[in-house]
Write an enzyme that holds these catalytic residues in place. Structure first.
Site, mmCIF file in Angstrom:
data_model
loop_
_atom_site.group_PDB
_atom_site.id
_atom_site.type_symbol
_atom_site.label_atom_id
_atom_site.label_comp_id
_atom_site.label_asym_id
_atom_site.label_seq_id
_atom_site.Cartn_x
_atom_site.Cartn_y
_atom_site.Cartn_z
ATOM 1 N N SER A 1 0.831 -1.209 0.000
ATOM 2 C CA SER A 1 0.000 0.000 0.000
ATOM 3 C C SER A 1 0.864 1.256 0.000
ATOM 4 C CB SER A 1 -0.924 0.018 1.223
ATOM 5 O OG SER A 1 -1.795 -1.094 1.197
ATOM 6 N N CYS B 1 -10.201 -6.293 1.621
ATOM 7 C CA CYS B 1 -10.460 -4.893 1.957
ATOM 8 C C CYS B 1 -11.931 -4.554 1.831
ATOM 9 C CB CYS B 1 -9.649 -3.988 1.047
ATOM 10 S SG CYS B 1 -7.998 -4.613 0.810
HETATM 11 C C1 LIG Z 1 -2.162 -7.076 -0.854
HETATM 12 C C2 LIG Z 1 -2.139 -6.115 -1.969
HETATM 13 C C3 LIG Z 1 -1.734 -4.773 -1.772
HETATM 14 C C4 LIG Z 1 -1.438 -4.220 -0.413
HETATM 15 O O1 LIG Z 1 -0.241 -4.705 0.110
HETATM 16 P P1 LIG Z 1 0.030 -4.541 1.687
HETATM 17 O O2 LIG Z 1 1.436 -4.968 1.861
HETATM 18 O O3 LIG Z 1 -0.939 -5.423 2.377
HETATM 19 O O4 LIG Z 1 -0.165 -3.090 2.000
HETATM 20 C C5 LIG Z 1 -1.678 -3.951 -2.868
HETATM 21 N N1 LIG Z 1 -1.976 -4.400 -4.099
HETATM 22 C C6 LIG Z 1 -2.351 -5.662 -4.330
HETATM 23 C C7 LIG Z 1 -2.636 -6.106 -5.721
HETATM 24 C C8 LIG Z 1 -2.454 -6.561 -3.274
HETATM 25 O O5 LIG Z 1 -2.843 -7.818 -3.511
#
Ligand SMILES: *Cc1c(COP(=O)(O)O)cnc(C)c1O
Length: 399
Positions: A74, A327
């Protein structure tokens, strides 16, 4: 989690590998210095940091200095997009191109920029969930400052033609970012060959620790720091580096990349078995593309049922699954990804995502097929919507 649990939610997060845990351990209580400290304890940690950076860079065809450590996918997405926007606005370029099926880390950052006066074009993806390089080419304007298209989708598993989209951007001189969180460790990534300028990675999606990720930025690209403070990460990301997690991430990524082909072979065999069998359930539909698909992703809609109840009953049968995005679960809105590929609200609610890891077994897959079949049948028996469909009072959407 007891040993009998069948964990099929690896797109949400994965179990840490022994390799990753072992790689982290020394940095909790032996090499625990701050990499910014000048004494030997600090310098030992700094060496671990440099070593991890080099190994991660090698896995994606980058140079070590092009790697910035972040708190996860993120943050990497946020920083990549905001950086490109800041560079763009200085030149009067305030147009960004993305897709309708991005992760919320991308979409919500774009929303924020839109409120600041940026213009956002979200490309449609069609029923297969894929954007074409031509779409991107046609959308690029004089004032486009960024194209951001995810490598592979976290819900429906579709893989985008990244190298070709990157080539289009390169030719137009527009920076290209890809959220590669679902791809890293699972699909081959080479930022040079695939014409990628910015790329986000998260360790917990490939058996590494949570709370750590990477933002790759091509050399010469000026990142904006979104966290202010010390001069860590070449001044681009303040905060003492999470050395144990970084060491764990490097080990996990190396391991995943070295086993990529054999893992993909095993996963896609299990995936295809699930797809073949679940397709036999009447009035079900596979979401995403049959070919350009992550080896471990299965996603279906079952007409006449609610995804939430499906998940709860599967959980009773010890199967951990998801309706799509971790989410959005908890909210009653159907997935923006399923709506984007044209699933009507009525069936987008009845979605099921099974995301596999190489630790899953054929026995687990067979058990899951039976469990899904039973639960779908059970829920339909109780469903007033299903009754109306069967009675012909309503028309089926699916075949
Ligand atoms: C899980 C995910 C994120 C977020 O990653 P985090 O490390 O949990 O913040 C962003 N993009 C995609 C495509 C994801 O699957």
């Amino acid at each position: 989690m007891n040993g009998k649990t069948i964990y099929l939610d690896n797109a949400a997060t994965t179990k840490m590998s022994k390799t990753a845990i072992d790689a982290m351990t020394p940095y909790f209580d032996k090499v625990y210095g701050n990499p910014s400290s000048l004494h030997s304890a600090g310098q030992e940690a700094a060496e671990a940091l440099a070593d991890s950076r080099e190994r991660i860079a090698r896995c994606i065809g980058a140079e070590p200095r092009e790697i910035t450590f972040t708190s996860g996918g993120s943050e990497a997405d946020n920083q990549a997009i905001v950086s490109a926007a800041r560079i763009g606005e200085k030149k009067g370029k305030k147009h960004i191109i993305s897709t309708a099926i991005e992760h919320h880390a991308v979409l919500h950052t774009l929303n924020k920029l839109e409120k600041e006066g940026f213009e956002i074009t979200l490309l449609p993806v069609g029923e297969r969930g894929i954007v074409t390089p031509e779409q991107v080419k046609n959308a690029i304007r004089e004032d486009t400052c960024l194209v951001t298209v995810m490598f592979a989708n976290n819900e429906i598993g579709t893989i985008q033609p990244i190298a070709a989209i990157g080539a289009v951007c390169r030719e137009a001189g527009v920076p290209f970012h890809t959220d590669a969180v679902q791809a890293a460790g699972h699909l081959r990534i080479n930022v040079a060959e695939q014409n990628i300028d910015l790329l986000s990675i998260s360790a917990h999606k490939f058996h590494g620790p949570k709370g750590i990720g990477v933002l790759y930025a091509r050399k010469g690209f000026r990142l904006t720091n979104i966290i202010e403070g010390g001069a860590q990460e070449r001044g681009k990301r303040a905060g003492t580096e999470n050395v144990p997690a970084i060491a764990g991430m490097a080990a996990a990524l190396e391991e995943a990349c070295s086993r990529m082909d054999e893992n993909a072979k095993k996963l896609s065999a299990m995936r295809d078995r699930l797809i073949a069998e679940l397709s036999k359930i009447p009035h079900s539909v596979l979401n995403g593309d049959a070919e350009n698909r992550l080896p471990g992703n299965v996603n279906f809609c079952f007409e006449g049922i609610e995804g939430e109840s499906l998940l709860l009953l599967l959980d009773d049968k010890r199967v951990c699954a998801s309706s799509g995005s971790a989410c959005t679960s908890g909210s009653l809105d159907p997935s923006h990804v399923l709506l984007a590929i044209g699933r009507p609200h009525e069936i987008a609610h009845g979605s099921l995502r099974l995301s596999l890891s190489e630790e899953n077994t054929d026995e687990e897959i067979e058990y899951t097929i039976g469990a899904v079949r039973d639960v779908v049948g059970y829920l339909r028996n109780m469903s007033p919507v299903w009754r109306d469909l069967v009675a012909g009072k309503k028309e089926f959407i699916t075949k």
